[in-house]
Design a protein around this motif. Sequence first.
Motif, PDB file in Angstrom:
ATOM      1  N   PHE A   8       0.818  -1.196   0.000  1.00 30.72           N
ATOM      2  CA  PHE A   8       0.000   0.000   0.000  1.00 30.72           C
ATOM      3  C   PHE A   8       0.856   1.251   0.000  1.00 30.72           C
ATOM      4  O   PHE A   8       0.698   2.142  -0.796  1.00 30.72           O
ATOM      5  N   GLN A  12       1.304   4.213  -2.650  1.00 31.14           N
ATOM      6  CA  GLN A  12       1.114   5.606  -2.296  1.00 31.14           C
ATOM      7  C   GLN A  12       2.314   6.435  -2.695  1.00 31.14           C
ATOM      8  O   GLN A  12       2.203   7.502  -3.265  1.00 31.14           O
ATOM      9  N   ARG A  26       4.588  19.976 -16.158  1.00 29.85           N
ATOM     10  CA  ARG A  26       3.564  20.880 -16.686  1.00 29.85           C
ATOM     11  C   ARG A  26       3.917  22.338 -16.514  1.00 29.85           C
ATOM     12  O   ARG A  26       3.253  23.206 -17.061  1.00 29.85           O
ATOM     13  N   THR A 212      -3.179  22.443   0.144  1.00 37.10           N
ATOM     14  CA  THR A 212      -3.160  20.998  -0.082  1.00 37.10           C
ATOM     15  C   THR A 212      -2.309  20.290   0.973  1.00 37.10           C
ATOM     16  O   THR A 212      -2.532  19.119   1.251  1.00 37.10           O
ATOM     17  N   PRO A 220      -3.473   9.441   6.043  1.00 37.00           N
ATOM     18  CA  PRO A 220      -2.655   8.470   6.791  1.00 37.00           C
ATOM     19  C   PRO A 220      -1.250   8.318   6.211  1.00 37.00           C
ATOM     20  O   PRO A 220      -0.412   7.654   6.795  1.00 37.00           O
TER      21      PRO A 220
ATOM     22  N   LEU C  89      -7.117  22.257  -4.449  1.00 44.07           N
ATOM     23  CA  LEU C  89      -6.623  21.086  -5.181  1.00 44.07           C
ATOM     24  C   LEU C  89      -5.352  21.424  -5.941  1.00 44.07           C
ATOM     25  O   LEU C  89      -4.805  22.496  -5.805  1.00 44.07           O
ATOM     26  N   TYR C  90      -4.885  20.484  -6.729  1.00 40.71           N
ATOM     27  CA  TYR C  90      -3.706  20.757  -7.554  1.00 40.71           C
ATOM     28  C   TYR C  90      -4.188  21.297  -8.891  1.00 40.71           C
ATOM     29  O   TYR C  90      -4.757  20.571  -9.695  1.00 40.71           O
ATOM     30  N   LEU C  93      -3.092  19.540 -12.100  1.00 44.37           N
ATOM     31  CA  LEU C  93      -3.471  18.153 -12.358  1.00 44.37           C
ATOM     32  C   LEU C  93      -4.912  18.122 -12.855  1.00 44.37           C
ATOM     33  O   LEU C  93      -5.705  18.993 -12.525  1.00 44.37           O
ATOM     34  N   THR C  94      -5.242  17.100 -13.649  1.00 46.87           N
ATOM     35  CA  THR C  94      -6.612  17.013 -14.151  1.00 46.87           C
ATOM     36  C   THR C  94      -7.537  16.546 -13.030  1.00 46.87           C
ATOM     37  O   THR C  94      -7.093  16.111 -11.968  1.00 46.87           O
ATOM     38  N   GLU C  97      -6.786  12.963 -12.258  1.00 46.65           N
ATOM     39  CA  GLU C  97      -5.490  12.797 -11.576  1.00 46.65           C
ATOM     40  C   GLU C  97      -5.578  13.237 -10.119  1.00 46.65           C
ATOM     41  O   GLU C  97      -5.026  12.587  -9.234  1.00 46.65           O
ATOM     42  N   LYS C 100      -7.533  10.496  -8.255  1.00 44.00           N
ATOM     43  CA  LYS C 100      -6.723   9.289  -8.148  1.00 44.00           C
ATOM     44  C   LYS C 100      -5.637   9.487  -7.093  1.00 44.00           C
ATOM     45  O   LYS C 100      -5.380   8.620  -6.275  1.00 44.00           O
ATOM     46  N   PHE C 101      -5.022  10.658  -7.152  1.00 43.44           N
ATOM     47  CA  PHE C 101      -3.943  10.936  -6.209  1.00 43.44           C
ATOM     48  C   PHE C 101      -4.433  10.874  -4.770  1.00 43.44           C
ATOM     49  O   PHE C 101      -3.843  10.211  -3.928  1.00 43.44           O
ATOM     50  N   PHE C 102      -5.546  11.564  -4.505  1.00 42.44           N
ATOM     51  CA  PHE C 102      -6.030  11.580  -3.127  1.00 42.44           C
ATOM     52  C   PHE C 102      -6.523  10.214  -2.687  1.00 42.44           C
ATOM     53  O   PHE C 102      -6.376   9.831  -1.538  1.00 42.44           O
ATOM     54  N   THR C 104      -5.228   7.360  -3.600  1.00 42.35           N
ATOM     55  CA  THR C 104      -4.051   6.565  -3.273  1.00 42.35           C
ATOM     56  C   THR C 104      -3.390   7.033  -1.991  1.00 42.35           C
ATOM     57  O   THR C 104      -2.958   6.208  -1.173  1.00 42.35           O
ATOM     58  N   VAL C 105      -3.299   8.338  -1.828  1.00 47.34           N
ATOM     59  CA  VAL C 105      -2.660   8.853  -0.623  1.00 47.34           C
ATOM     60  C   VAL C 105      -3.395   8.384   0.634  1.00 47.34           C
ATOM     61  O   VAL C 105      -2.797   8.105   1.658  1.00 47.34           O
ATOM     62  N   PHE C 106      -4.715   8.294   0.514  1.00 45.10           N
ATOM     63  CA  PHE C 106      -5.484   7.818   1.660  1.00 45.10           C
ATOM     64  C   PHE C 106      -5.614   6.296   1.649  1.00 45.10           C
ATOM     65  O   PHE C 106      -6.453   5.732   2.333  1.00 45.10           O
ATOM     66  N   GLY C 107      -4.821   5.628   0.838  1.00 49.75           N
ATOM     67  CA  GLY C 107      -4.801   4.173   0.837  1.00 49.75           C
ATOM     68  C   GLY C 107      -6.069   3.553   0.311  1.00 49.75           C
ATOM     69  O   GLY C 107      -6.545   2.551   0.819  1.00 49.75           O
ATOM     70  N   SER C 108      -6.647   4.175  -0.718  1.00 50.04           N
ATOM     71  CA  SER C 108      -7.877   3.631  -1.274  1.00 50.04           C
ATOM     72  C   SER C 108      -7.785   3.730  -2.797  1.00 50.04           C
ATOM     73  O   SER C 108      -6.737   4.074  -3.339  1.00 50.04           O
TER      74      SER C 108
END
Lengths: 377, 258, 318
Positions: A8, A12, A26, A212, A220, C89-90, C93-94, C97, C100-102, C104-108
Amino acid sequence: MKSISRQFSNQQFFSFVRKEFYHVMRDRKTLLILFGMPVAQILIFGFALTNEVKNTRIVVSDYANDPASRRITERMAASNYFDIERRLVSHREIESAFKEGTIKLALIFPAQFNESLSHGNSAQIQLITDASDPNTANTLVNYASSIIRDYQAELNMLHSVPYSIIPEVRMLYNPQLKGAHSFVPGVMSLILMLVCVMMTAISIVKEKETGTMEILLVSPFKPMLVIVSKTIPYLILSLINVVSILLLSVFLLDVPVNGSILLLFAESTLYITACLSLGIFISIKTATQQAAMTISLMGMLLPTVMFSGFMFPIENMPVPLQVLSNIVPAKWYYIIVKSIMIKGTGLALLWKETLILMAMAIFLLTISLKSFKTRLE
Amino acid sequence: MKEKPDNNQQLTIQVEELSKHFSHFVAVDKITFDVQKGEIFGFLGANGAGKTTAIRMLCGLSAPTSGKARIAGFDVYRQAEQIKKNIGYMSQKFSLYEDLTVTENIHFFGGIYGLTDKQLKSKTRQLIGDLGLEREAKKLVSSLPLGWKQKLSFSVAILHDPQIVFLDEPTGGVDPVTRRQFWNLIYEAAERGITVFVTTHYMDEAEYCKRISIMVDGKIKALDTPSNLKQQFNVPDMDAVFYQIARGAQRGDKNPAA
Amino acid sequence: MEPVILHSITKTYGKEKKLAVDKVSFAVKQGELFGLIGPDGAGKTSIFRILTTLMLADSGSATVEGFDVVKDFKEIRNCIGYMPGRFSLYQDLTVEENLKFFATVFGSSIRENYSLIHDIYVQIEPFKSRRAGKLSGGMKQKLALCCALIHKPSVLFLDEPTTGVDPVSRKEFWQMLKQLKQQNITIIVSTPYMDEATLCDRIALIQNGSILSVDTPEAIVSSYPDLLYAVKAENYYRLITELGRYPGASAAYAFGEHVHLALKRDKGHLQEAKKEKILSYLAGAGIKDATLKETKPTIEDCFIRLLSRNEYERETRQ
């Protein structure tokens, strides 16, 4: 279960690094500067600065005043490079002329120049130059030597016995000619400092500014990893810059890498680590991109330019400044790169500098990690 | 239109078919309206409807693509500098320098509008007295509560007695009591003959305006007194009027191209 | 146990110890839509940051889902969703994106909890390859909400999600929150807009770092002690001034097209007589076209009353 959680966090981590690359890729303008700047600097230092030698005032002190010395002097005068003042001067007068900056080069023919040449087949010319501006000094010596070599070649065509004229070069003020070809190591330490410190600091502070960072801290995902993954793209960018600078210097400027490339990259990574840590530290201590930029420029870039020995020879500085220069990581990196590239020195002779750089990297990394908080201020 | 400043003092803002295009995007599409001297005019619209672009044109900050507009009697195309001298501007985003004191801010803004030292002195004393800021005069603006900042900011915007004052969401986030005190200041300014041009997201504030316009997709979709609009749409409050008009917006939230 | 409990939380800033949050206590019930209502600078964001473990309180204690905000901050970070006030937000990023990023960061992952955000996400899905910076305000807000929800938090903190958003988008946003409530997510939302208070199950009115009142909107409104009249006349400005001087008025202030006049309740007079008295007073002051009716107080009326009482107490304390 443990392996799942590790998977995981790997996922991440990669997702995070990918996002950072999106940011970098970009922002076209910044990207252009990042990759364009090393090229531009190499070109500026490599060509513009070194080649701009025209009508330089030199003094010829001719103790021989014989056909050979006069021929060489005429040839010097005929070239575009030098404006000749021909007179007999003492060493002391030469020194004071250098100090006043009225001349850049002195050519001294010893008495019986022609005699030694025709009877002993070998003679010496002394070239004295002001090496506090190493690039110019080096160029002037090269030009003068090549004119002398031309003359020597001509002589050798006419005579069966080879003649040799040995220019004896004396560099005033900067005897080891620190700085010759030194712009390559110099540009490397500057660029890496800029990319690692400023870009890293700005990119982290930007997340604080837009809010952000709050989300990331609340997630987490380990706060420490937030910082680490933000530095990865800049580490890679820096290494790409090292490669491109080296390629330019080897293939365009004929400045070879005489020592071990592997060692060069290892030392660069050490320096980059120190710079990234500084960048993180600045980002922790500042709240706006503007502040981060100012501190990086004034607090980091300026000392690097001043005290790395790249622009200004440290030997000529007052003692307190010389002492101060020791805390600038760029100084040590610059010494290391120059030794590896130009002298071909190995780790055996560089262990002291390497240790100092390593200690700095560890110290900076420790304080930046220590001061990092898992909460907002 | 005439070259000289308009003699018709009754209309301080005259806008006719004013448009602004950004390449293919029509941000403001032929808007037409007048505002009378001393009137409080509410300029409402959904996010992305083109309000900000329109206000920029009216303040002489951005040249229109087509159409006519005279502000305080001056032409927006050729007399932007005169317009700027005759208007005041205040927005929620930027109002005062946080790192200057109350007095320093007043002096600075008075100074750029060319008030003399003597005028500045008396105006400063009067302003600080009116707002009851005697104790805070030497304090940094950053230490004031938001509501006070906004009131001070408004007073500074009308320090040079402009003909028109443009207020861009002046009361966002301000508490209900201070919001009302702020509107008292607006009323006082209007009584003195200053035309007030105001945008807001608070629909109860729309009721405080003499007339309001509602912009949707770059066009003015409604323009009348609040009570006439309520009657026309047969709804009890301005909130409902706004909802009726802006619901069909193509731009903004339904279409992010805006 | 309630998912969010604050006990006497106090927070000061800087060297001058500027008080931002002053002994705040309240609890939020499971599955509740709880509103923190107050103007900018009232201390809403500080409370949110303390609860989301971003900031430490000077004193007091708080728990989220039973975890202590100081000791167990890691556990809390696993179970909450947070949308900060200035969250943008970023920009580079689209839409996709960002999400998806958030995730993954939150492990989901988006797929895992798509059902939760489906209703909101379909509205922005057509623009998923557009950069977030090019979205309109309302769209950004929807995307931000999706990003805060994507890991299926059990408590959702929304700090001023509707500030600066036009009334139509605000309505839509509250409809989305209503739908989320059905998923049994506890939602704490802050707003400076008083009219949004009635959309919450319970609210806390907050000013200058202290809580004025915590209750259901209905209960707060019904506890309003004064008689409230809505008065209307052509010359609005004069009307306010005159009503402010009316004997026995506890307050007179602008309220939309009307002026609200609050009078102390007393047993003596009949309602009709009271109205007559006000009208004749106004006529005496030269306002002859006034009309008035008794009106129900709103949250804003209650807030104004509580504010002035608070100010009064503050003044007398000094």
